[in-house]
Design a protein around this motif. Structure first.
Motif, PDB file in Angstrom:
ATOM      1  N   ARG A 159      14.768  67.559  27.791  1.00 10.67           N
ATOM      2  CA  ARG A 159      15.883  66.918  27.503  1.00 10.67           C
ATOM      3  C   ARG A 159      16.779  68.000  26.763  1.00 10.67           C
ATOM      4  O   ARG A 159      18.080  68.187  27.137  1.00 10.67           O
ATOM      5  N   GLU A 160      16.248  68.864  25.825  1.00  6.06           N
ATOM      6  CA  GLU A 160      16.916  69.880  25.102  1.00  6.06           C
ATOM      7  C   GLU A 160      17.544  71.026  26.095  1.00  6.06           C
ATOM      8  O   GLU A 160      18.678  71.217  25.881  1.00  6.06           O
ATOM      9  N   VAL A 161      16.828  71.331  27.169  1.00  8.09           N
ATOM     10  CA  VAL A 161      17.329  72.361  27.905  1.00  8.09           C
ATOM     11  C   VAL A 161      18.421  71.656  28.920  1.00  8.09           C
ATOM     12  O   VAL A 161      19.428  72.202  28.976  1.00  8.09           O
ATOM     13  N   PHE A 162      18.309  70.438  29.294  1.00  6.16           N
ATOM     14  CA  PHE A 162      19.223  69.909  30.128  1.00  6.16           C
ATOM     15  C   PHE A 162      20.732  69.804  29.321  1.00  6.16           C
ATOM     16  O   PHE A 162      21.599  69.899  29.835  1.00  6.16           O
ATOM     17  N   VAL A 163      20.514  69.322  27.994  1.00  5.22           N
ATOM     18  CA  VAL A 163      21.667  69.045  27.343  1.00  5.22           C
ATOM     19  C   VAL A 163      22.403  70.362  27.043  1.00  5.22           C
ATOM     20  O   VAL A 163      23.526  70.515  27.029  1.00  5.22           O
ATOM     21  N   ARG A 164      21.594  71.535  26.654  1.00  2.38           N
ATOM     22  CA  ARG A 164      22.121  72.981  26.606  1.00  2.38           C
ATOM     23  C   ARG A 164      22.793  73.286  27.895  1.00  2.38           C
ATOM     24  O   ARG A 164      24.125  73.777  27.795  1.00  2.38           O
ATOM     25  N   LEU A 170      27.027  74.511  33.140  1.00  6.70           N
ATOM     26  CA  LEU A 170      26.068  75.020  33.947  1.00  6.70           C
ATOM     27  C   LEU A 170      25.443  73.710  34.921  1.00  6.70           C
ATOM     28  O   LEU A 170      25.032  74.099  36.205  1.00  6.70           O
ATOM     29  N   ILE A 171      25.462  72.513  34.539  1.00  3.27           N
ATOM     30  CA  ILE A 171      25.234  71.419  35.165  1.00  3.27           C
ATOM     31  C   ILE A 171      26.120  70.308  34.871  1.00  3.27           C
ATOM     32  O   ILE A 171      26.693  70.556  33.609  1.00  3.27           O
ATOM     33  N   TYR A 172      26.256  69.305  35.822  1.00 11.30           N
ATOM     34  CA  TYR A 172      27.192  68.369  35.556  1.00 11.30           C
ATOM     35  C   TYR A 172      26.243  66.997  35.778  1.00 11.30           C
ATOM     36  O   TYR A 172      25.421  66.862  36.631  1.00 11.30           O
ATOM     37  N   ARG A 173      27.074  65.683  35.422  1.00 11.37           N
ATOM     38  CA  ARG A 173      26.469  64.474  35.646  1.00 11.37           C
ATOM     39  C   ARG A 173      27.458  63.568  36.299  1.00 11.37           C
ATOM     40  O   ARG A 173      28.687  63.579  35.693  1.00 11.37           O
ATOM     41  N   GLU A 174      27.157  62.969  37.331  1.00 12.65           N
ATOM     42  CA  GLU A 174      28.196  61.944  37.981  1.00 12.65           C
ATOM     43  C   GLU A 174      27.301  61.150  38.521  1.00 12.65           C
ATOM     44  O   GLU A 174      26.296  60.897  38.268  1.00 12.65           O
ATOM     45  N   GLU A 175      28.191  59.687  38.855  1.00 13.21           N
ATOM     46  CA  GLU A 175      27.577  58.787  39.554  1.00 13.21           C
ATOM     47  C   GLU A 175      26.930  59.174  40.764  1.00 13.21           C
ATOM     48  O   GLU A 175      27.371  59.816  41.586  1.00 13.21           O
ATOM     49  N   PRO A 176      25.622  58.638  41.105  1.00 12.94           N
ATOM     50  CA  PRO A 176      24.743  58.759  42.130  1.00 12.94           C
ATOM     51  C   PRO A 176      25.668  58.261  43.553  1.00 12.94           C
ATOM     52  O   PRO A 176      26.270  57.292  43.484  1.00 12.94           O
ATOM     53  N   VAL A 177      25.589  58.973  44.527  1.00 15.66           N
ATOM     54  CA  VAL A 177      26.003  58.511  45.818  1.00 15.66           C
ATOM     55  C   VAL A 177      25.489  57.434  46.314  1.00 15.66           C
ATOM     56  O   VAL A 177      26.031  56.631  46.952  1.00 15.66           O
ATOM     57  N   GLY A 178      23.975  57.432  46.226  1.00 19.14           N
ATOM     58  CA  GLY A 178      23.505  56.234  46.669  1.00 19.14           C
ATOM     59  C   GLY A 178      22.112  56.075  46.426  1.00 19.14           C
ATOM     60  O   GLY A 178      21.945  56.812  45.391  1.00 19.14           O
ATOM     61  N   GLU A 179      21.338  55.166  46.682  1.00 21.34           N
ATOM     62  CA  GLU A 179      19.899  54.916  46.145  1.00 21.34           C
ATOM     63  C   GLU A 179      19.043  56.137  46.729  1.00 21.34           C
ATOM     64  O   GLU A 179      18.911  56.604  47.550  1.00 21.34           O
ATOM     65  N   LEU A 180      18.336  56.472  45.852  1.00 20.13           N
ATOM     66  CA  LEU A 180      17.413  57.633  46.023  1.00 20.13           C
ATOM     67  C   LEU A 180      16.120  56.811  46.830  1.00 20.13           C
ATOM     68  O   LEU A 180      15.557  57.537  47.558  1.00 20.13           O
ATOM     69  N   VAL A 181      15.556  55.821  46.362  1.00 19.39           N
ATOM     70  CA  VAL A 181      14.649  54.985  47.088  1.00 19.39           C
ATOM     71  C   VAL A 181      14.669  53.644  47.371  1.00 19.39           C
ATOM     72  O   VAL A 181      15.074  52.945  46.367  1.00 19.39           O
ATOM     73  N   PRO A 182      14.861  53.397  48.573  1.00 21.89           N
ATOM     74  CA  PRO A 182      15.114  51.883  48.951  1.00 21.89           C
ATOM     75  C   PRO A 182      14.193  50.950  48.277  1.00 21.89           C
ATOM     76  O   PRO A 182      12.914  51.070  48.068  1.00 21.89           O
ATOM     77  N   GLY A 183      14.632  49.854  47.662  1.00 16.73           N
ATOM     78  CA  GLY A 183      14.094  49.032  46.992  1.00 16.73           C
ATOM     79  C   GLY A 183      13.745  49.087  45.580  1.00 16.73           C
ATOM     80  O   GLY A 183      13.153  48.346  44.973  1.00 16.73           O
TER      81      GLY A 183
END
Length: 195
Positions: A159-164, A170-183
């Motif tokens: 978590r600490e690394v991703f927040v940094r 260097l990374i961003y957060r967006e809404e997912p395009v679609g489901e990763l796993v059906p169901g």
């Protein structure tokens, strides 16, 4: 009277006993207090998923890592071959969600904290196959330091690394395009992932 030697090598009769002996005697335990003149070799297994079993790809990596570690150990280095498994978020979630559904429980009703407890329970009951296989074949890991990527200390670091990285752009957060796993509907996003 001469002892008859088997015509073919039977690894099942010899290797399990030695692999168990090596683990029990902690022969591969890293000792940070050991004086080696500063010679240290440390390597982490790219953690295999807790949901699976070793396959030929793992075996290639693990063989190379084990050979390197043993070679350094024989040369007098203080070595650490760190074992562990990855929580395999989506795969593990799929398995636990199915288990809960079979019991008539909707995973969404549990909430994140209870769901993570169920994942840990499943990991303790079923998730040790790969590590058992690694022990069985005699990989020279320091088993006293085994890690699991969902453990609190590792989750905190992730978590600490991703927040940094996010704060540095260097990374961003967006809404997912679609489901990763059906169901799984909104899957890991619903609980903010496992990290």
């Amino acid at each position: 009277m001469a002892r008859e030697i088997a015509k073919a090598y039977e690894p099942g009769q010899i290797e399990p006993r030695w692999a168990e002996f090596w683990v029990k005697e902690e022969l591969f335990k890293a000792d940070p207090t050991k004086e080696t003149g500063g010679k240290v070799f440390s390597i982490v297994i790219p953690p295999p998923n807790v949901t699976g079993s070793l396959h030929i790809g793992h075996m290639l990596d693990h063989t190379e890592i084990d050979v390197l570690t043993r070679w350094h150990r024989m040369r007098g280095y203080n070595t650490l071959y760190l074992p562990g498994t990855d929580h395999a978020g989506i795969s593990t979630q799929r398995v636990v969600v199915k288990q809960l559904a079979d019991q008539g429980i909707d995973y969404r009703a549990l909430g994140r904290e209870e769901f993570v407890k169920r994942v840990w329970k499943w990991k303790e009951e079923s998730g040790g196959q790969i590590l058992g296989q690694m022990r069985q074949i005699g990989e020279s890991c320091d088993w006293s330091r085994e890690k699991f990527t969902l453990s609190p200390e590792l989750s905190h670091v992730v978590r600490e690394v991703f927040v940094r990285l996010y704060e540095e752009g260097l990374i961003y957060r967006e809404e997912p395009v679609g489901e990763l796993v059906p169901g799984l509907f909104d899957g890991a996003q619903r609980f903010g992932g496992f990290a």
